[in-house]
Every structure is written in structure tokens, then in C-alpha cells.
Enzyme design. Sequence first.
Site, short mmCIF file in Angstrom:
data_model
loop_
_atom_site.label_atom_id
_atom_site.label_comp_id
_atom_site.label_asym_id
_atom_site.label_seq_id
_atom_site.Cartn_x
_atom_site.Cartn_y
_atom_site.Cartn_z
N MET A 19 0.83 -1.21 -0.03
CA MET A 19 0.00 -0.21 -0.09
C MET A 19 0.89 1.13 0.21
O MET A 19 1.72 1.23 0.86
CB MET A 19 -1.00 -0.05 1.20
CG MET A 19 -1.95 -1.07 1.04
SD MET A 19 -2.86 -1.12 2.60
CE MET A 19 -1.72 -1.86 3.87
N GLN A 72 7.85 -4.65 -4.73
CA GLN A 72 6.74 -4.61 -5.96
C GLN A 72 7.10 -3.51 -6.94
O GLN A 72 7.40 -2.43 -6.49
CB GLN A 72 5.39 -4.38 -5.38
CG GLN A 72 4.31 -4.48 -6.49
CD GLN A 72 2.92 -3.91 -6.00
OE1 GLN A 72 2.62 -2.96 -5.83
NE2 GLN A 72 2.04 -5.18 -6.19
N CYS A 102 -3.06 -1.22 -9.48
CA CYS A 102 -3.17 0.05 -8.92
C CYS A 102 -3.95 0.90 -9.63
O CYS A 102 -3.92 1.19 -10.75
CB CYS A 102 -1.80 0.96 -8.51
SG CYS A 102 -2.12 2.41 -7.92
N GLY A 205 -9.22 -8.30 -1.07
CA GLY A 205 -10.43 -7.27 -1.21
C GLY A 205 -11.77 -7.74 -0.21
O GLY A 205 -12.05 -8.79 -0.32
#
Length: 330
Positions: A19, A72, A102, A205
Site C-alpha cells: 500500500m 513490488q 493500482c 478485497g
Amino acid sequence: MVKIGNVSLGEFPLLLAPMEDVSDPPFRRLCKMHGADMLYSEFISSEGLIRDAIKSKQKLDIFDYERPVGIQIFGGDEEAMAMSAKIVETVQPDVLDINFGCPVKKVVCKGAGAGVLKDIDLMVRLTKAVIDSTHLPVTVKTRLGWDENSINIDEVAERLQDIGVQALSIHGRTRAQLYKGEADWSHIARVKNNPRIHIPIFGNGDVDTPEKALEYRNKYGVDGIMIGRAAIGYPWIFNEIKHFFKTGEKLATPTINDRVEAARNHLTWAIEWKGEKLGVFETRRHYTNYFKGIPNFKEYRQKMVTFDASTDVFQTFDEVLDQFSNHHVM
């Protein structure tokens, strides 16, 4: 046993999602301490890495106690992706992950992140460029598709597996949904149950409670769950899920002491990593989350986010303990 390449992740791993502006070393360390099995860095721009952008470089900081840890990257240019994969390899993460999920506009506009969902051929070429230029196991995080009318995750999964991707994390929304509406895991289950697919499939999710984690594990048959927003300010979620899987019972919610300890650790580690000034400044955004739901907390929150000296912030933590240690937090 779930494995990515030679990296063993246990029976049913819980992964911390990458994140932006959240998944830095201090936050990852807290999540690791509270049960996360695999951690990922914030996503790093391949162009930024090649240009030697300081912010991108700093995101390559990983520490041995975090392992297994993945770095990442994202980008829309094959050459830049291949070169940045070589740079990432120098810090020896366990896994190199590519972000094709993203939804943020500035990333998508560059033809990166979820922008690649419109062009599977490009996605395959970018991924192959990375795989060909590194010895690390390469994994991908993506979404279901660009919008409702172009859900193409089945083809994406097969084609990525065919060129050597070693695991796939799927966020159960389209780019068009951003983070709104409900994540639809039925598409993730379909990929997992495709007889052609043999790599681990992780679902992502909306998993924000132990009950939901168990329900999704049983219902959709994924190999593990990736948790993002639910861990912000609440690193305890990983151990809570594991405990619930094992016993069917819920752990007690974190006490004020637990919350202060988390905030204190976070600040301490941030200062160790980035120095006093940045450490204090960058930890501020987390305090609201650690102390969510505590009545009459405004005055203390105000202090935490305005003090510039860490000694003052630590002093405020002590005051919070004195003032609230008998409170029960919901």
C-alpha cells in the site's frame, strides 16, 4: 504447503498488501509481529528506480526480520521494467512482484498499474521482460479487468502462468470500481478452480474480520488471503484470523496498552529508519487509526499529530495510558 518458487509460506498464508504511503518498514514490522506471513513493499516506479529517484530507492529498504518479503514494481515500459528488476535483485528480496492493479489515476495515465488491464499483450510483454532479467520468483498483483464489460482475469491468469509467473494475487474489483462497491470473489474462485492453473492464487478485497476470512477461505478455495486496508491501524488482524481459524473463537480486542505499544513501536522504528524529523512526521497519519473508537480522545490525537519532537509524542502516549487504561475499546 503454499510455495512461491522456493519460498515456503505455510498452509494458508496471510499476506500484507503493498500500500502506497503505508507499507513501509515500520508498518511491515508491526504486521509481521502480529502474524503476517508475507510482506510487500510499497509499489515502486520502475522509471523512478532507473532515474535513481531517492524516494523510489528508499522503498527498496528491506530487513532480514521481515522475510519472506517481496518488492513490488510498476511501469509501462519493457526496458525500464527489465532494468528495474535488475536493480531490485541487488537487495535480494524473496520475491519480485509486479503491480497491474493500482487504480490511481497518475499511475494508470502512464499506462501502468491497472492501465495495463486494457492490453493483455502488453501485460504479458512487460511481465516477460521482468522474468527474463531476474533470478527472483516473479509474482503479479492485478484486478479482475478494466470494468464490468471487460473482465479478463481468466485469460490473464493463464497467459501469465504460461510465461513463468509463480503466483497471482487478485483484487476482486475492476479498475472502474476503484475501492467502491463490493469485491466479487467469484471470479477469483473461477481462476483458482481452472484445471489449467497450478500456481498459488491469493484473494484480496474486503476481508476485514476473522469471520469473513474463514468464510472466503472455505467458499472460494483460494491459497491465501492478502489483506490491505483492514491492517491499517490494526495489525492485530493477522493473528486474530489465525486464532479464529484454529479455534473458532475470537481473540479479545486490543486494549489501550496494546494500542499504545503499537504506536510507540511504530514511531520508534520509523525514527530508527528515517531519523527523528521524518520519523515523527511520517508516523502521524497512523495515530488516528491506532486509537479509533476511543471516546474523548481528540485532545491527545491533536497533540500526537502536532508535536515535532518524539519525546513529546512519547510523553503523550504515557498520558494516554494514565488516562484511558481502564477503558474498554470497541
